[in-house]
Write a protein that holds these residues in place. Structure first.
Motif, mmCIF file in Angstrom:
data_model
loop_
_atom_site.group_PDB
_atom_site.id
_atom_site.type_symbol
_atom_site.label_atom_id
_atom_site.label_comp_id
_atom_site.label_asym_id
_atom_site.label_seq_id
_atom_site.Cartn_x
_atom_site.Cartn_y
_atom_site.Cartn_z
ATOM 1 N N LEU A 30 0.845 -1.190 0.000
ATOM 2 C CA LEU A 30 0.000 0.000 0.000
ATOM 3 C C LEU A 30 0.884 1.244 0.000
ATOM 4 O O LEU A 30 1.768 1.398 0.841
ATOM 5 C CB LEU A 30 -0.895 -0.031 1.246
ATOM 6 C CG LEU A 30 -1.716 1.213 1.583
ATOM 7 C CD1 LEU A 30 -2.627 1.586 0.439
ATOM 8 C CD2 LEU A 30 -2.544 0.977 2.832
ATOM 9 N N GLY A 31 0.663 2.111 -0.973
ATOM 10 C CA GLY A 31 1.398 3.378 -1.042
ATOM 11 C C GLY A 31 0.445 4.536 -0.821
ATOM 12 O O GLY A 31 -0.637 4.569 -1.408
ATOM 13 N N VAL A 32 0.818 5.455 0.049
ATOM 14 C CA VAL A 32 -0.051 6.578 0.382
ATOM 15 C C VAL A 32 0.711 7.875 0.161
ATOM 16 O O VAL A 32 1.851 8.003 0.595
ATOM 17 C CB VAL A 32 -0.471 6.521 1.871
ATOM 18 C CG1 VAL A 32 -1.526 7.565 2.163
ATOM 19 C CG2 VAL A 32 -0.970 5.152 2.239
ATOM 20 N N ASP A 33 0.111 8.818 -0.555
ATOM 21 C CA ASP A 33 0.744 10.110 -0.807
ATOM 22 C C ASP A 33 -0.238 11.202 -0.399
ATOM 23 O O ASP A 33 -1.220 11.443 -1.095
ATOM 24 C CB ASP A 33 1.114 10.229 -2.295
ATOM 25 C CG ASP A 33 1.743 11.567 -2.632
ATOM 26 O OD1 ASP A 33 1.860 12.424 -1.735
ATOM 27 O OD2 ASP A 33 2.114 11.768 -3.812
ATOM 28 N N ILE A 34 -0.023 11.800 0.762
ATOM 29 C CA ILE A 34 -0.926 12.838 1.248
ATOM 30 C C ILE A 34 -0.324 14.197 0.883
ATOM 31 O O ILE A 34 0.634 14.645 1.504
ATOM 32 C CB ILE A 34 -1.132 12.742 2.771
ATOM 33 C CG1 ILE A 34 -1.514 11.320 3.187
ATOM 34 C CG2 ILE A 34 -2.192 13.746 3.236
ATOM 35 C CD1 ILE A 34 -2.795 10.811 2.596
ATOM 36 N N GLY A 35 -0.882 14.819 -0.133
ATOM 37 C CA GLY A 35 -0.347 16.106 -0.595
ATOM 38 C C GLY A 35 -1.223 17.257 -0.143
ATOM 39 O O GLY A 35 -2.228 17.070 0.537
ATOM 40 N N SER A 36 -0.821 18.469 -0.541
ATOM 41 C CA SER A 36 -1.578 19.646 -0.115
ATOM 42 C C SER A 36 -2.928 19.697 -0.791
ATOM 43 O O SER A 36 -3.924 20.101 -0.200
ATOM 44 C CB SER A 36 -0.774 20.893 -0.451
ATOM 45 O OG SER A 36 -0.454 20.887 -1.828
ATOM 46 N N SER A 38 -4.065 -9.627 1.407
ATOM 47 C CA SER A 38 -3.582 -8.938 2.606
ATOM 48 C C SER A 38 -2.617 -7.831 2.213
ATOM 49 O O SER A 38 -2.143 -7.785 1.075
ATOM 50 C CB SER A 38 -2.883 -9.930 3.536
ATOM 51 O OG SER A 38 -1.713 -10.390 2.914
ATOM 52 N N ILE A 39 -2.369 -6.945 3.155
ATOM 53 C CA ILE A 39 -1.425 -5.863 2.904
ATOM 54 C C ILE A 39 -0.112 -6.216 3.572
ATOM 55 O O ILE A 39 -0.055 -6.450 4.775
ATOM 56 C CB ILE A 39 -1.998 -4.531 3.426
ATOM 57 C CG1 ILE A 39 -3.124 -4.085 2.474
ATOM 58 C CG2 ILE A 39 -0.917 -3.462 3.502
ATOM 59 C CD1 ILE A 39 -3.892 -2.900 2.935
ATOM 60 N N LYS A 40 0.950 -6.291 2.750
ATOM 61 C CA LYS A 40 2.224 -6.779 3.274
ATOM 62 C C LYS A 40 3.048 -5.646 3.902
ATOM 63 O O LYS A 40 3.798 -5.866 4.845
ATOM 64 C CB LYS A 40 3.012 -7.456 2.164
ATOM 65 C CG LYS A 40 3.978 -8.497 2.700
ATOM 66 C CD LYS A 40 4.674 -9.247 1.600
ATOM 67 C CE LYS A 40 5.807 -10.083 2.180
ATOM 68 N NZ LYS A 40 6.735 -10.525 1.141
ATOM 69 N N ALA A 41 2.914 -4.459 3.339
ATOM 70 C CA ALA A 41 3.664 -3.329 3.914
ATOM 71 C C ALA A 41 3.056 -2.016 3.434
ATOM 72 O O ALA A 41 2.348 -1.970 2.430
ATOM 73 C CB ALA A 41 5.127 -3.398 3.510
ATOM 74 N N VAL A 42 3.339 -0.942 4.170
ATOM 75 C CA VAL A 42 2.783 0.367 3.848
ATOM 76 C C VAL A 42 3.914 1.383 3.741
ATOM 77 O O VAL A 42 4.837 1.395 4.555
ATOM 78 C CB VAL A 42 1.805 0.835 4.963
ATOM 79 C CG1 VAL A 42 1.177 2.176 4.605
ATOM 80 C CG2 VAL A 42 0.732 -0.208 5.203
ATOM 81 N N GLY A 43 3.832 2.236 2.718
ATOM 82 C CA GLY A 43 4.784 3.350 2.604
ATOM 83 C C GLY A 43 4.013 4.644 2.498
ATOM 84 O O GLY A 43 2.969 4.684 1.848
ATOM 85 N N LEU A 75 9.039 1.632 -2.283
ATOM 86 C CA LEU A 75 9.988 1.749 -1.174
ATOM 87 C C LEU A 75 9.624 0.794 -0.044
ATOM 88 O O LEU A 75 10.504 0.190 0.584
ATOM 89 C CB LEU A 75 10.023 3.192 -0.666
ATOM 90 C CG LEU A 75 10.751 4.182 -1.575
ATOM 91 C CD1 LEU A 75 10.413 5.609 -1.192
ATOM 92 C CD2 LEU A 75 12.262 3.958 -1.502
ATOM 93 N N ALA A 76 8.316 0.645 0.214
ATOM 94 C CA ALA A 76 7.878 -0.287 1.257
ATOM 95 C C ALA A 76 8.263 -1.716 0.872
ATOM 96 O O ALA A 76 8.714 -2.501 1.715
ATOM 97 C CB ALA A 76 6.368 -0.172 1.460
ATOM 98 N N VAL A 88 11.901 7.266 -7.425
ATOM 99 C CA VAL A 88 11.902 5.808 -7.409
ATOM 100 C C VAL A 88 10.830 5.262 -8.346
ATOM 101 O O VAL A 88 11.072 4.343 -9.139
ATOM 102 C CB VAL A 88 11.678 5.288 -5.969
ATOM 103 C CG1 VAL A 88 11.309 3.822 -5.964
ATOM 104 C CG2 VAL A 88 12.927 5.524 -5.135
ATOM 105 N N ALA A 89 9.643 5.870 -8.298
ATOM 106 C CA ALA A 89 8.555 5.405 -9.151
ATOM 107 C C ALA A 89 8.926 5.571 -10.628
ATOM 108 O O ALA A 89 8.811 4.638 -11.419
ATOM 109 C CB ALA A 89 7.274 6.172 -8.837
ATOM 110 N N ALA A 90 9.405 6.762 -10.990
ATOM 111 C CA ALA A 90 9.703 7.020 -12.397
ATOM 112 C C ALA A 90 10.839 6.128 -12.889
ATOM 113 O O ALA A 90 10.773 5.581 -13.977
ATOM 114 C CB ALA A 90 10.047 8.481 -12.605
#
Lengths: 367, 333
Positions: free
Chosen positions: B5-11, B58-63, B256-257, B90-92
């Protein structure tokens, strides 16, 4: 006469000692806080750089505590700093403070001039005692530098960062209380020993050179405590400026010890062959030096609107490419936000770490 | 299946992705943060959860990444908390190993990342000016009464872009108003704005950086066809926009996670459904009176129990979290 002085990192330790040895009464400005900054910003021209604003804040807080005499360093050249003592005097006089200002200018040619300046402050002691005091304080300054360097080295390597921070703080405190050179040597040795005994972690260490303007480098409040933040990210910081060098070069014109200025200027060539004021040329020279000592990266810092550093920054792109060293520039002023600074520092160390790993894998012949 | 799970909390936006082990995007969610990251995190997670099978998935890890990364880490239990520059790079570089330049424009920041051999070589982020970022475009679209989604397409209709002063957001706006009052067609003004913003970006953020082919343009603003065209016109190079351009930060966090989990055999810190969805999260702040620094300390609480403190320069509030076990943490701010 109650004397005060501006803060700049750990410079307060030797200044206090020197003034005490000259049997003068001192009122040290309180540590730099948000209040200091607010006072300074309120009474300074907006486009003056951060050091002037913090100086003003220091002086106001110290005079509110009773100080009536200010000691300030002078200077000359393209950097505005040389003019700051005069500007600050005018600002404070306009605010209605009644005080005397003593400005220490670097001597032109011989050491007598400097001793006479110090002597002018030290009316109560003989010239012999002045010389003894200067010698003692010089010893103390070198001890402070030793502890700072040990801290920078071990903070990156230890797994107990908090203990290292504590050791650093207590080490400096004991140094400032020492009465003899022998005592200083003992404290210095013991502190370094304690640093060496800290448990180490197994993570890779980055070596980062910190170059730029003197005040921003020496004063942690001004640079969001960059050395310690990078240390927590396992990066060892080597600075281009330590206290002893600055005092030797700036106030004593290289009279105390042999200056390495010549070597740094040689390194800066052919990128920057002229003295552009402040530490612009040193910034370039040290960056080249760090690159050739295979450092992982260089961070240039300075106060916003710092002319010498802007000149250096424009040359830095070329240096970075030619010498194969990643560089990043950060400017600070009273509007800088910690989150933005830390985001960039973290990204910079991530970049260096990934690069290092990739280089290693390439050398081992893996894809 | 196991997902990262990847989470990006922006403005401006909050993005969530579920990524499988072989880097396939199983589900992505793009929400507006609207000034309430806690709500956005809950909603985003709920939306993702609906795509998971109760049995077997299931969710194995969170970043987590973005300016709200620390908050997200506390609410969800993140294994990796990383800055947005690293996450985007990293994504690109994972999807485009041959890329050499990444242009990234988000809600309130814009960055340039220079890659060489798939490794970040240099980067820069806007410092003093937020002109040309998502929130400024949002604001201008609202002022002209155009939906932000149509902003770019409208710009493409322009035949003769108007010259707009793009030095700073405020000046750009007053210049736009001026050109409007002179009677220039709206599409020419919008395209002119796009070109001004591109020039501003290249002169400020990308100043001194060597922009080379292949160029990837990502971040929410990459949706704007007008800006894409303006970049191509000024750089005279093709611009590539990834399929998941708007959630690249979240993808980077997920990668990254995954890296972290592969390197170290450890349990995930992920807190699970009930912790995130059923908890009552509240934030409060106070001015610490401990010293003249007067730091603004923020406290995150779940059901009245303190989860995290931040903002204190001396770290004395942060340290209380480590010092007391969770049950005894009734400290209030």
């Amino acid at each position: 006469m109650l004397i005060t002085f501006p803060h700049m990192g750990n410079v307060h330790i030797p200044i206090k000692t020197l003034l005490k040895k000259l049997e003068l009464d001192i009122v040290a400005p309180p540590p730099i806080t948000q209040r200091t900054l607010e006072l300074g910003v309120k009474h300074s021209p907006e486009f003056a750089c951060l050091p002037l604003k913090i100086n003003i804040g220091n002086f106001i807080e110290a005079m509110d505590k009773g100080a009536d005499t200010i000691i300030m360093a002078g200077g000359w050249g393209p950097c505005r700093f040389g003019y700051y003592a005069q500007v600050e005097r005018d600002i404070l006089k306009d605010l209605g403070y009644d005080f005397q200002m003593i400005i220490l200018e670097a001597p032109d040619s011989n050491v007598n001039q400097l001793l006479n300046q110090v002597k002018a402050i030290g009316e109560r002691v003989t010239l012999w005692e002045v010389m003894k005091a200067v010698k003692f304080v010089w010893h103390q300054i070198n001890a402070v530098d030793t502890i700072e360097k040990a801290f920078e080295f071990h903070l990156a390597r230890t797994s107990e960062k908090e203990t290292a921070e504590h050791l650093y703080k207590t080490g400096l405190e004991s140094i400032s209380n020492c009465l003899s050179r022998k005592e200083i040597d003992t404290v210095c040795r013991q502190t370094v020993e304690k640093f060496t005994k800290l448990p180490r972690h197994e993570q890779p260490i980055l070596k980062i050179g910190l170059v730029g303007e003197v005040y921003t480098i020496l004063e942690p409040v001004c640079n969001f405590n960059i050395v310690s933040y990078l240390g927590h990210l396992n990066a060892e910081v080597s600075r281009s400026i330590y206290l002893a060098d600055w005092i030797n070069d700036h106030l004593f014109k290289g009279l105390i010890k042999k200056s390495n200025r010549r070597r740094i200027y040689d390194l800066a060539s052919p990128y920057l062959n002229y003295w552009v004021g402040g530490h612009g040329r040193e910034t370039i020279g040290y960056t080249v030096g760090f690159a050739r000592q295979s450092f992982d990266g260089v961070i240039q810092i300075g106060p916003l609107t710092c002319m010498p550093e802007i000149v250096a920054q424009s040359v830095l792109n070329l240096v970075s490419e030619e010498e194969q060293i990643p560089c990043m520039t950060l400017y600070f002023d009273e509007h800088s936000g910690a989150a933005g600074v830390y985001t960039r520092l973290e990204a910079f160390t991530d970049m260096l770490n990934r690069k290092k790993k990739a280089d290693l894998m390439r050398r081992q012949g893996r894809p | 299946m196991q997902y990262y799970l990847g989470v990006d909390i922006g403005s401006v936006s909050s993005n969530f992705v579920l990524m499988s082990e072989n880097m396939q995007i199983h589900r992505k969610v793009y929400l507006r943060t609207q000034g309430n990251p806690v709500k956005a995190i809950k909603e985003g997670y709920e939306a993702l959860k609906s795509s998971l099978n109760i049995i077997g998935d299931s969710i194995k890890a969170v970043g987590s990444t973005g300016s709200g990364r620390h908050l997200a880490a506390v609410l969800m239990g993140a294994d990796v908390v990383k800055n947005e520059i690293t996450a985007h790079a990293v994504a690109a570089s994972s999807f485009y190993p041959e890329a050499r330049t990444i242009l990234e424009i988000g809600g309130q920041d814009s960055k340039i990342i220079i890659l060489r051999n798939g490794i970040v070589n240099d980067f820069a982020m806007n410092t003093v000016c937020a002109a040309g970022t998502g929130s400024f475009l949002d604001q201008q679209a609202a002022r002209l009464n155009i939906a932000i989604e149509q902003f770019g397409d409208l710009a493409l209709k322009s035949r003769q872009p108007v010259r707009i002063a793009g030095r700073c957001g405020v000046f750009a706006e007053s210049d736009m108003v001026h050109k409007q009052q002179m009677g220039y067609p709206v599409e020419d003004i919008i395209m002119g704005l796009c070109e001004a913003l591109v020039r501003n970006y290249l002169n400020n953020v990308a100043s001194g950086k060597k922009i080379e082919d292949i160029i990837i343009f990502q971040g929410g603003v990459a949706a704007n066809a007008g800006l894409r065209k303006a970049f191509e016109k000024v750089l005279k190079l093709p611009i590539h926009v990834p399929e998941n351009f708007e959630v690249m930060g979240a993808i980077g966090a997920a990668i990254l996670a995954m890296e972290k989990m592969n390197n170290a055999e450890k349990e995930t810190c992920f807190k699970g459904d009930s912790f995130i969805l059923e908890g009552d999260f509240k934030t409060s702040s106070m001015e610490c009176k401990g010293c003249p620094n007067q730091c603004e300390v923020v406290c995150i609480k779940r059901n009245e129990k303190a989860l995290a403190f931040w903002g204190d320069r001396c770290k004395k509030w942060e340290a209380t979290i480590k010092a007391y076990p969770e049950e005894d943490r009734q400290l209030s701010v």
